[in-house]
Design a protein around this motif. Sequence first.
Motif, PDB file in Angstrom:
ATOM      1  N   TRP A 178       0.828  -1.211   0.000  1.00 50.47           N
ATOM      2  CA  TRP A 178       0.000   0.000   0.000  1.00 50.47           C
ATOM      3  C   TRP A 178       0.861   1.259   0.000  1.00 50.47           C
ATOM      4  O   TRP A 178       0.521   2.265  -0.632  1.00 50.47           O
ATOM      5  CB  TRP A 178      -0.914  -0.013   1.211  1.00 50.47           C
ATOM      6  N   SER A 182       3.318   1.069  -3.691  1.00 59.42           N
ATOM      7  CA  SER A 182       2.759   0.818  -5.014  1.00 59.42           C
ATOM      8  C   SER A 182       2.308   2.129  -5.642  1.00 59.42           C
ATOM      9  O   SER A 182       1.679   2.972  -4.992  1.00 59.42           O
ATOM     10  CB  SER A 182       1.573  -0.143  -4.914  1.00 59.42           C
ATOM     11  N   ARG A 221      -5.584   2.719  -8.193  1.00 54.35           N
ATOM     12  CA  ARG A 221      -6.358   1.758  -7.415  1.00 54.35           C
ATOM     13  C   ARG A 221      -7.816   1.745  -7.841  1.00 54.35           C
ATOM     14  O   ARG A 221      -8.380   2.758  -8.221  1.00 54.35           O
ATOM     15  CB  ARG A 221      -6.267   2.090  -5.918  1.00 54.35           C
ATOM     16  N   LYS A 222      -8.395   0.581  -7.736  1.00 56.18           N
ATOM     17  CA  LYS A 222      -9.808   0.409  -8.026  1.00 56.18           C
ATOM     18  C   LYS A 222     -10.623   0.680  -6.770  1.00 56.18           C
ATOM     19  O   LYS A 222     -10.363   0.122  -5.714  1.00 56.18           O
ATOM     20  CB  LYS A 222     -10.077  -1.009  -8.528  1.00 56.18           C
ATOM     21  N   THR A 223     -11.617   1.538  -6.887  1.00 57.86           N
ATOM     22  CA  THR A 223     -12.463   1.891  -5.751  1.00 57.86           C
ATOM     23  C   THR A 223     -13.695   0.994  -5.726  1.00 57.86           C
ATOM     24  O   THR A 223     -14.359   0.813  -6.744  1.00 57.86           O
ATOM     25  CB  THR A 223     -12.901   3.357  -5.829  1.00 57.86           C
ATOM     26  N   HIS A 276     -11.439  -0.086   1.316  1.00 60.68           N
ATOM     27  CA  HIS A 276     -10.087   0.194   0.854  1.00 60.68           C
ATOM     28  C   HIS A 276      -9.443  -1.067   0.299  1.00 60.68           C
ATOM     29  O   HIS A 276      -9.767  -2.196   0.693  1.00 60.68           O
ATOM     30  CB  HIS A 276      -9.241   0.754   2.002  1.00 60.68           C
ATOM     31  N   LEU A 277      -8.508  -0.865  -0.631  1.00 61.68           N
ATOM     32  CA  LEU A 277      -7.796  -1.983  -1.235  1.00 61.68           C
ATOM     33  C   LEU A 277      -7.016  -2.778  -0.203  1.00 61.68           C
ATOM     34  O   LEU A 277      -6.973  -4.010  -0.248  1.00 61.68           O
ATOM     35  CB  LEU A 277      -6.848  -1.456  -2.318  1.00 61.68           C
ATOM     36  N   TYR A 330      -5.085  -4.743  -7.971  1.00 64.54           N
ATOM     37  CA  TYR A 330      -6.414  -4.207  -8.193  1.00 64.54           C
ATOM     38  C   TYR A 330      -6.268  -2.775  -8.698  1.00 64.54           C
ATOM     39  O   TYR A 330      -6.196  -1.828  -7.925  1.00 64.54           O
ATOM     40  CB  TYR A 330      -7.214  -4.235  -6.892  1.00 64.54           C
ATOM     41  N   HIS A 331      -6.186  -2.630  -9.992  1.00 67.27           N
ATOM     42  CA  HIS A 331      -5.962  -1.315 -10.563  1.00 67.27           C
ATOM     43  C   HIS A 331      -7.094  -0.964 -11.519  1.00 67.27           C
ATOM     44  O   HIS A 331      -7.918  -1.787 -11.880  1.00 67.27           O
ATOM     45  CB  HIS A 331      -4.624  -1.259 -11.301  1.00 67.27           C
TER      46      HIS A 331
END
Length: 384
Positions: free
Chosen positions: A114, A117, A121-123, A134-135, A300-301
């Motif tokens: 976290w 990186s 990020r994917k929400t 949160h991721l 997870y992008h």
Amino acid sequence: MSVPPSRAHSEVFSASQYGATTVVRPRAPINYFILPSAILHVVGLACLWALWYYLRFTTVFPYHHRVFYCRDVHLYKPNFEPEDFNVYVSYPLLYVLAFTLPPLVMLIGEIMFWLFSTKPRKTVYANCGECKVHLFTRRLCRFVAVFMCGALITQIFVDTIKLMTGYQRPYFLSLCNVSITACTAPLEHSPSPSPHLACNFRGADELRYAWLTFPSLHAAFSSYSAIFASCYIYYMINLRGAPLLRPFLIFGFIGLAIVDSFSRINGYKNHWRDIWVGWIIGFLIAWFLCYCVLCFQEVYHIVVEKTPVVEERVSPFFSWFRLPRVQAPSVKEEYVVYEEDVPQEGTVPRHRRNRDRQYEVTTTTESFHRTISPPQQHNGGYNY
């Protein structure tokens, strides 16, 4: 009394006032399955915990009383106490290390992922637009839940096989204090279907423990935890400046599993076959969960289509601490070679063929072109 317009109304009024179009912001997708699936996972883990508790710590489930040979030398090993061991790993120590070390490694790895990186990020929103997940929370809960599920399944499989086979431990006859007169002739086997009648020792709990050796729980559980943590370390920890960190951690976990397993051989608590089968069970379950269920290297992008330039995300670490960055120019050189005035192959001897050439060398690191001649080529003198 007039009420001031809201933010949405203000955008509409300002757009209509200047004749522009209304800007509609895309709403983030809401996942309505996160909360139900989380509840199902909790219920499933609770059922596995209950089954594991009754198999391991109670006598609700009966075990198979295997007939034994009353003079079997493989079952006459001494019954060592914990203080007689060179290396002794108790069950509480096994549970503490195997249940806590892999989740701790995953927690540290996800924190580093976290922080450092830089990918977008994917929400994800759970059941409503205000419940943002949160991721870091999603990944950590997923990995820890799968690890706990595999740990409980490993122990349930091992305890089930123990109850169904009923193999005796190497010190079984020393604890049993077998009565030879109760053994049936001519092979001197324990009476069937009640082999425990040949034992003078009447401690039910100790005999139950001595009757359940195959496979080894220490070997299965320690190998499962070591392989699971090693797979996570292999896929998530990759530091070019520290190439030995990853193998050091992996071999450290495997070494702990080996020490734990072979301590059972040293104290005559398990046979060799118990250790091998336990290793195979733990390895197969960990391998299946890591390679078929989880994907540690998955990021997870946000997938941006038909966009030539994607803005790089600044990691929280570099946004908090301003560190100097140096970007080295490309040192890759591209050479374009042109041959000028090269005679035909049939008119010039072979030893002169490669001397009458001029090369134009164009590089990406220089802002000019230059034409050079090979050192073999000269016109009867030297050029200064």
